[in-house]
Write a protein that holds these residues in place. Sequence first.
Motif, PDB file in Angstrom:
ATOM      1  N   GLU A 140       0.830  -1.211   0.000  1.00 55.95           N
ATOM      2  CA  GLU A 140       0.000   0.000   0.000  1.00 55.95           C
ATOM      3  C   GLU A 140       0.867   1.265   0.000  1.00 55.95           C
ATOM      4  OE1 GLU A 140      -3.598   1.722  -0.381  1.00 55.95           O
ATOM      5  OE2 GLU A 140      -3.068  -0.394  -0.472  1.00 55.95           O
ATOM      6  N   MET A 141       1.950   1.211   0.763  1.00 51.57           N
ATOM      7  CA  MET A 141       2.856   2.363   0.803  1.00 51.57           C
ATOM      8  C   MET A 141       3.515   2.578  -0.556  1.00 51.57           C
ATOM      9  SD  MET A 141       4.430   1.545   4.509  1.00 51.57           S
ATOM     10  CE  MET A 141       5.054   2.919   5.415  1.00 51.57           C
ATOM     11  N   GLU A 142       3.865   1.471  -1.196  1.00 57.47           N
ATOM     12  CA  GLU A 142       4.457   1.596  -2.535  1.00 57.47           C
ATOM     13  C   GLU A 142       3.489   2.300  -3.467  1.00 57.47           C
ATOM     14  OE1 GLU A 142       5.899  -2.008  -4.636  1.00 57.47           O
ATOM     15  OE2 GLU A 142       4.883  -1.205  -6.397  1.00 57.47           O
ATOM     16  N   LYS A 143       2.228   1.920  -3.340  1.00 60.98           N
ATOM     17  CA  LYS A 143       1.204   2.508  -4.198  1.00 60.98           C
ATOM     18  C   LYS A 143       1.132   4.024  -3.972  1.00 60.98           C
ATOM     19  CE  LYS A 143      -3.649   2.172  -3.918  1.00 60.98           C
ATOM     20  NZ  LYS A 143      -4.667   1.254  -3.408  1.00 60.98           N
ATOM     21  N   ILE A 144       1.161   4.432  -2.703  1.00 55.95           N
ATOM     22  CA  ILE A 144       1.072   5.867  -2.386  1.00 55.95           C
ATOM     23  C   ILE A 144       2.297   6.616  -2.905  1.00 55.95           C
ATOM     24  CG2 ILE A 144       1.074   7.524  -0.480  1.00 55.95           C
ATOM     25  CD1 ILE A 144      -0.630   5.256   1.000  1.00 55.95           C
ATOM     26  N   LEU A 145       3.457   6.015  -2.689  1.00 57.61           N
ATOM     27  CA  LEU A 145       4.689   6.667  -3.159  1.00 57.61           C
ATOM     28  C   LEU A 145       4.697   6.788  -4.678  1.00 57.61           C
ATOM     29  CD1 LEU A 145       7.351   5.027  -0.813  1.00 57.61           C
ATOM     30  CD2 LEU A 145       6.369   7.319  -0.664  1.00 57.61           C
ATOM     31  N   SER A 146       4.113   5.771  -5.346  1.00 59.03           N
ATOM     32  CA  SER A 146       4.133   5.785  -6.813  1.00 59.03           C
ATOM     33  C   SER A 146       3.296   6.930  -7.369  1.00 59.03           C
ATOM     34  CB  SER A 146       3.628   4.455  -7.365  1.00 59.03           C
ATOM     35  OG  SER A 146       2.222   4.403  -7.233  1.00 59.03           O
ATOM     36  N   GLN A 147       2.371   7.445  -6.543  1.00 56.39           N
ATOM     37  CA  GLN A 147       1.531   8.562  -7.017  1.00 56.39           C
ATOM     38  C   GLN A 147       2.198   9.912  -6.794  1.00 56.39           C
ATOM     39  OE1 GLN A 147      -1.761   7.611  -4.572  1.00 56.39           O
ATOM     40  NE2 GLN A 147      -2.509   5.993  -5.925  1.00 56.39           N
ATOM     41  N   MET A 148       3.325   9.879  -6.091  1.00 62.01           N
ATOM     42  CA  MET A 148       3.991  11.151  -5.808  1.00 62.01           C
ATOM     43  C   MET A 148       4.953  11.496  -6.935  1.00 62.01           C
ATOM     44  SD  MET A 148       4.513  11.248  -1.830  1.00 62.01           S
ATOM     45  CE  MET A 148       3.364  10.593  -0.662  1.00 62.01           C
ATOM     46  N   PRO A 149       5.260  12.785  -7.064  1.00 61.54           N
ATOM     47  CA  PRO A 149       6.182  13.168  -8.131  1.00 61.54           C
ATOM     48  C   PRO A 149       7.593  12.614  -7.911  1.00 61.54           C
ATOM     49  CG  PRO A 149       5.567  15.074  -6.776  1.00 61.54           C
ATOM     50  CD  PRO A 149       4.770  13.925  -6.294  1.00 61.54           C
ATOM     51  N   GLY A 150       8.373  12.522  -8.987  1.00 53.50           N
ATOM     52  CA  GLY A 150       9.727  11.957  -8.907  1.00 53.50           C
ATOM     53  C   GLY A 150       9.755  10.620  -9.627  1.00 53.50           C
ATOM     54  N   ASP A 151      10.907  10.201 -10.134  1.00 44.10           N
ATOM     55  CA  ASP A 151      10.943   8.945 -10.906  1.00 44.10           C
ATOM     56  C   ASP A 151      11.455   7.783 -10.090  1.00 44.10           C
ATOM     57  OD1 ASP A 151      11.006  11.099 -12.811  1.00 44.10           O
ATOM     58  OD2 ASP A 151      13.213  10.885 -12.709  1.00 44.10           O
ATOM     59  N   LYS A 152      12.298   8.067  -9.129  1.00 46.55           N
ATOM     60  CA  LYS A 152      12.853   6.945  -8.353  1.00 46.55           C
ATOM     61  C   LYS A 152      11.814   6.512  -7.338  1.00 46.55           C
ATOM     62  CE  LYS A 152      17.679   6.071  -8.251  1.00 46.55           C
ATOM     63  NZ  LYS A 152      18.845   6.908  -7.943  1.00 46.55           N
ATOM     64  N   LYS A 153      11.223   5.345  -7.585  1.00 50.25           N
ATOM     65  CA  LYS A 153      10.159   4.903  -6.709  1.00 50.25           C
ATOM     66  C   LYS A 153      10.611   3.702  -5.898  1.00 50.25           C
ATOM     67  CE  LYS A 153       7.470   8.076  -7.881  1.00 50.25           C
ATOM     68  NZ  LYS A 153       6.728   8.129  -9.117  1.00 50.25           N
TER      69      LYS A 153
END
Length: 638
Positions: A560-573
């Motif tokens: 779930e955290m990965e999902k939230i981070l993936s919606q944030m700006p920036g390319d390194k996820k």
Amino acid sequence: MAKKQFKAESKRLLELMINSIYTHKEIFLRELISNASDAMDKLYFKSMTENIGLSRGDFEIFIEADGESRTLTITDNGIGMTKDELEANLGVIAKSGTNEFRKQVGDGVPDVPSEEDEMSVIGQFGVGFYSAFMVANKVEVRSKFYGSDEAFLWTSSGADGYTIEACEKENHGSEIKLYIKENPASDDENHEDYEEFLLEYKVRSIVKKYSDYIRYPIKMESLQRKKKEDSEEFEEVKEIQTLNSMVPIWKKNKSELKDENYNELYKSKFHDFVDPIAHIHSKTEGTATYNALIFIPKKPPYDFYTKEYEKGLQLYTNGVMIMEKCGDLLPDYFSFARGLVDSEDLSLNISREMLQHDRQLKIIAKSIERSIKNELKKMLSNEREKYEEFWKEFGAQIKFGIYNTYGQAKDGLQDLLMFYSSSEEKNTTLEEYVVRMKEDQKSIYFASGESITRINALPQVEAVKDKGFEILYLTDNVDEFCLQMLVEYNEKNFMSVQSADLDLETEDEKAEIKQKNTDNKQLFELMREALADKVQDVRFSQKLKTLPVCVSGAGALSVEMEKILSQMPGDKKAKADKILEINANHAICDKLQFLYDNDKEMLKTYAEILYSQAMLIEGINLENPAEFVGQIAELMTR
Ligand code: ADP
Ligand code: MG
């Protein structure tokens, strides 16, 4: 004389004021008095810092109502305005929030947004000087800047523009003359009454209501019926009276004050439409001597979630405001609080930089933080509904507070947290959860997802509920990050039902699953290879009842955290370590076994499809939805 045009945005605001649908027209007086008071504050402050020699007693506001000329005049002997300032301050929406108004409302496009929206926007900013046009069809401002020997007259009859010319004026300060509108001819009882603003009793009551705390006398001539000396006859005598008590409400005793006194002050000082949800009035003596008045708004201000929003409390020393927004007085997680602090221990000339290191101020800030926490805790235990309302508006702020401070602020904040509970079907606190925990329950269970409905549909949730455990539903992006910072509550750790570490099986069940996993080692190895860049492992699990598959997180970063981070700006996820869990009791197992024996290529495709399905259940977007659809279509048409 050439008429100057208002800047477009000001014109729009003016038009709104003139045709105002705003019901509290009387607040125009509050705005003009507060401007007068600000102007006197400025001069008083200058006098104190430059040794000009004016004292507080030298300042006053005078109101004059003249029924014959239908004018209401508000005069102050504050700092006044130069010609340029008249232009800059009254020709455009210059100051405070009104500037922001333009951004919100646009530059004069008449039909977006609706007038009602606009009015509510205005309310949030404080209506300012232009509110005079709600009740007047012409406004004159005569002003003389302190120390200058020229005076100027600014005149405007509304949206068509204004003029500025030289004029005579004896004293420094400003005189605002309003030509009050006529009452519209109407028999309707609810029709607008402008003329009442020319009546002494009305002016008096408006001043009392909104401006009582103003620290300069607001004077007005009053007609008194008095007995003649040595006679039974009455005569009418003119007498100058001070309308306001001048005691700042925060210096009064709590026992003298009612909620409405606080609420009125809040609304007029902090430009809000609605009453605050709570107020804190503290008088403290000791290591730091101060009076504070803190309000918790019902709703966040319009710009709360923008970068422009500045937290802070007004800072006074001995009744003189020295800073409009002192940010150091509030921690970020209470940035929604509004209010003021008046302390005797601060110097008038203190700069922002010096304040940051001021010991007194630090002590005051700590104690204010404590009193806000206590007030919220009190609300939580005594007025649950009110607290829920607060939580809806500002809960995320508190959760961010725990996260942003890496858990350091958790002590006072963790007991303010609320999450939706699977068993209660409403919000619950951690404390309440722990009380309900079962004897054999080791952890506080939680599940993350976009909504309660989505979380309810997670297969893991069903399994944990079946065992009779309560689950906290985390639906806010910040929730899981917040719990991670808490690490534990009351010595109970937090456990995601979506985690690979979730361990609900009996010893027998564990042994059975372990055996099954060993038996299928090569099968899973092949599947893992097919999903090499996606999952760490593939294995059987007991969590699933009806669905064939689910994915669980194996590390500190959850799916779930990965999902939230993936919606944030920036390319390194950052990526979560994932485990693909297969339902050992599902018919799919036989099929996988069959493919392993007969068609290893197809087994790889199945692995991919199962993985995609698990992601969909989690509410995670597929990287390649077309490929997934193609794979399913291929199966459907075989
Ligand atoms: P705000 O008070 O929020 O800045 P207003 O629209 O009420 O906005 O006033 C605009 C500006 O006009 C003030 O900031 C101030 O500079 C100036 N002003 C208004 N009234 C007075 C006054 N009586 N004396 C001096 N300056 C004034
Ligand atoms: Mg103002």
